[in-house]
Write an enzyme that holds these catalytic residues in place. Structure first.
Site, short mmCIF file in Angstrom:
data_model
loop_
_atom_site.label_atom_id
_atom_site.label_comp_id
_atom_site.label_asym_id
_atom_site.label_seq_id
_atom_site.Cartn_x
_atom_site.Cartn_y
_atom_site.Cartn_z
N LYS A 1 -13.35 -2.13 -0.01
CA LYS A 1 -12.66 -3.63 0.66
C LYS A 1 -12.87 -3.76 2.33
O LYS A 1 -12.16 -2.46 2.59
CB LYS A 1 -11.47 -4.01 -0.21
N CYS B 1 1.34 -4.01 -4.20
CA CYS B 1 1.27 -3.93 -2.04
C CYS B 1 2.84 -4.20 -2.28
O CYS B 1 3.85 -5.15 -2.63
CB CYS B 1 0.35 -4.38 -1.85
N SER C 1 -11.03 -12.60 2.03
CA SER C 1 -10.68 -13.88 3.12
C SER C 1 -11.25 -13.78 4.36
O SER C 1 -11.93 -15.09 4.53
CB SER C 1 -9.52 -14.17 3.19
N CYS D 1 3.68 -5.10 1.06
CA CYS D 1 3.35 -6.09 2.68
C CYS D 1 3.95 -8.06 2.08
O CYS D 1 4.26 -8.32 3.48
CB CYS D 1 2.18 -5.66 3.02
N LYS E 1 -10.51 1.25 1.37
CA LYS E 1 -9.62 0.03 1.48
C LYS E 1 -9.75 0.11 3.11
O LYS E 1 -8.50 0.98 3.99
CB LYS E 1 -8.28 -0.01 1.09
N TYR F 1 -13.28 -14.52 -4.05
CA TYR F 1 -12.78 -16.22 -3.17
C TYR F 1 -13.90 -17.43 -4.37
O TYR F 1 -13.36 -18.79 -3.96
CB TYR F 1 -11.96 -16.99 -2.42
N CYS G 1 3.24 -2.41 4.43
CA CYS G 1 2.84 -2.44 3.45
C CYS G 1 3.47 -0.86 2.31
O CYS G 1 3.61 -0.80 1.48
CB CYS G 1 1.29 -2.01 2.56
N ARG H 1 -2.06 -1.69 10.37
CA ARG H 1 -2.10 -0.78 9.35
C ARG H 1 -2.74 0.14 9.70
O ARG H 1 -3.29 0.88 8.41
CB ARG H 1 -2.55 -2.17 8.39
C1 PBG Z 1 -2.27 -6.62 0.35
C2 PBG Z 1 -4.04 -7.32 0.01
C3 PBG Z 1 -4.42 -7.68 1.65
C4 PBG Z 1 -5.55 -7.97 1.08
C5 PBG Z 1 -5.55 -8.20 -0.26
N1 PBG Z 1 -4.33 -7.12 -0.53
C6 PBG Z 1 -3.91 -7.36 2.66
C7 PBG Z 1 -3.78 -6.76 3.85
O1 PBG Z 1 -4.31 -5.37 3.25
O2 PBG Z 1 -3.42 -6.81 4.89
C8 PBG Z 1 -6.67 -8.82 1.93
C9 PBG Z 1 -7.66 -9.92 0.51
C10 PBG Z 1 -7.98 -10.45 1.80
O3 PBG Z 1 -8.51 -10.61 2.37
O4 PBG Z 1 -9.10 -11.64 0.93
N2 PBG Z 1 -1.90 -5.23 0.98
#
Ligand code: PBG
Length: 345
Positions: free
Chosen positions: A270, A120, A296, A122, A217, A335, A130, A239
């Site tokens: 996700k 990615c 996260s 970003c 996603k 995690y 991204c 996004r």
């Molecule tokens: C990159 C990416 C992100 C996450 C995984 N790959 C962030 C986003 O899309 O803003 C998020 C993973 C997480 O929150 O643990 N684009």
């Protein structure tokens, strides 16, 4: 046959009985541990909103990977914090980028641990999006009230340019493969990225490198703590023009279908817990390995409530992971991987 002949509680009377008839089991073998790699040496910089998670320099990353492997975790996924960000995401695709260097170190020091590369832009773009940002300037005539002449107002509109991004993603994937990456995982949500990456990998001689696509996603507020960890928050806008609307299940299935048609070997949903129905439907419809990312924010919520003694953190962790597995995920990015693996041992 109903009560009193049927008594479902008979099989719940003690732990041995419950264990005998348990339908879903967690094993560390399906976990992937996400890791954040940063420049420097002997760096372990805690991520405040993710207790237990740190930004790691390569030497510390290797130690963390060894620990993960010793706990039975088969894979890690890497996110990079580059020295500098720019508008071409050079830190993502340069052969001495932070993720490329980390991958070479991991493949040298912990060769049998699978390394997955999040592809990615970003984290590497100064604007935090991204993909490539195209700014369009529109001149609009505005009639100022009471004024004789019309004033010209300028409006700037931004667009994340899909096709211009594909080349950069493909370059990034090839550079990661060259560094020894075992699995390429595009997470940008541009249309056509899987096809572009597959073609580039094949042309560069990496026909055997699989693609795990972040196919479904969602544009999620649960990514908040990650953006602190990876320093990747968009500097303007959001996004939602590329990540999916959280209300859409059918569209998620279309995203998965197109990614598989383009050559994805595995797909991902996700976040995980707010989208268990998507995981479940993906499992029913597609005969490929399904991964789910407990992101996260899901992690941070559990840790925060546990730190306040509002919940039993370990039990909620295990319950959240079993729900993701029961929904149909074969692979779980979490995690909690190390902590859960310890409990399962
Ligand atoms: C990159 C990416 C992100 C996450 C995984 N790959 C962030 C986003 O899309 O803003 C998020 C993973 C997480 O929150 O643990 N684009």
């Amino acid at each position: 046959m109903a009560f009193p002949v049927t008594r479902l509680r008979r099989l719940r009377r003690n732990e041995q009985m419950r264990s005998l008839v348990r339908e879903t089991r967690l094993t560390p073998q399906s976990f992937v541990l996400p890791l954040f790699v940063c420049p420097g040496e002997a760096v372990r910089k805690p991520v405040v909103s993710m207790p237990g998670v740190s930004n790691l320099s390569i030497d510390e990353l290797v130690k963390e990977a060894q620990t993960a492997q010793s706990l039975g975790i088969p894979a890690v996924i890497l996110f990079g914090l580059p020295e500098k960000k720019d508008t071409s995401a050079s830190g993502a695709w340069s052969d001495d980028g932070i993720v490329q260097r980390a991958t070479r170190a991991l493949k040298r020091e912990v060769p049998s641990l699978l390394v997955i590369g999040d592809v990615c832009l970003c984290e590497y773009m100064s604007h935090g999006h991204c993909g490539v940002v195209q700014a369009e300037t529109r001149e609009a005539s505005v009639q100022a009230s009471g004024a004789v002449a019309a004033r010209k107002a300028v409006a700037i509109e931004y667009e994340i340019a899909n096709d211009a991004t594909l080349d950069i993603l493909a370059h990034t994937a090839v550079s990661q493969a060259r560094a020894g990456m075992d699995i390429i995982a595009p997470s940008d949500m541009m249309d056509g990225r899987v096809a572009a990456i597959r073609k580039a990998l094949d042309e560069a001689g990496y026909q055997n490198t699989p693609i795990l696509s972040y196919a479904a996603k969602f544009a999620s507020a649960f990514y908040g703590p990650f953006r602190e960890a990876a320093d990747s928050a968009p500097q303007f806008g959001d996004r939602r023009s590329y990540q999916m609307d959280g209300a859409n299940l059918r569209e998620a299935l279309r995203e998965i279908t197109t990614d598989l048609e383009e050559g994805a070997d595995m797909i991902m949903v996700k976040p995980a817990m707010p989208y268990l129905d998507v995981i479940s439907e993906a499992r029913r419809r597609f005969d490929v390995p399904v991964a789910a990312y407990q992101v996260s924010g899901e992690y941070a919520m559990i840790q925060a409530a546990a730190q306040n003694n509002w919940i039993d953190g370990k039990k909620v962790m295990m319950e959240s992971l079993i729900s993701i597995k029961r929904a149909g995920a074969d692979v779980i990015l979490t995690y909690f991987a190390k902590e859960a693996a310890k409990l399962l041992a």
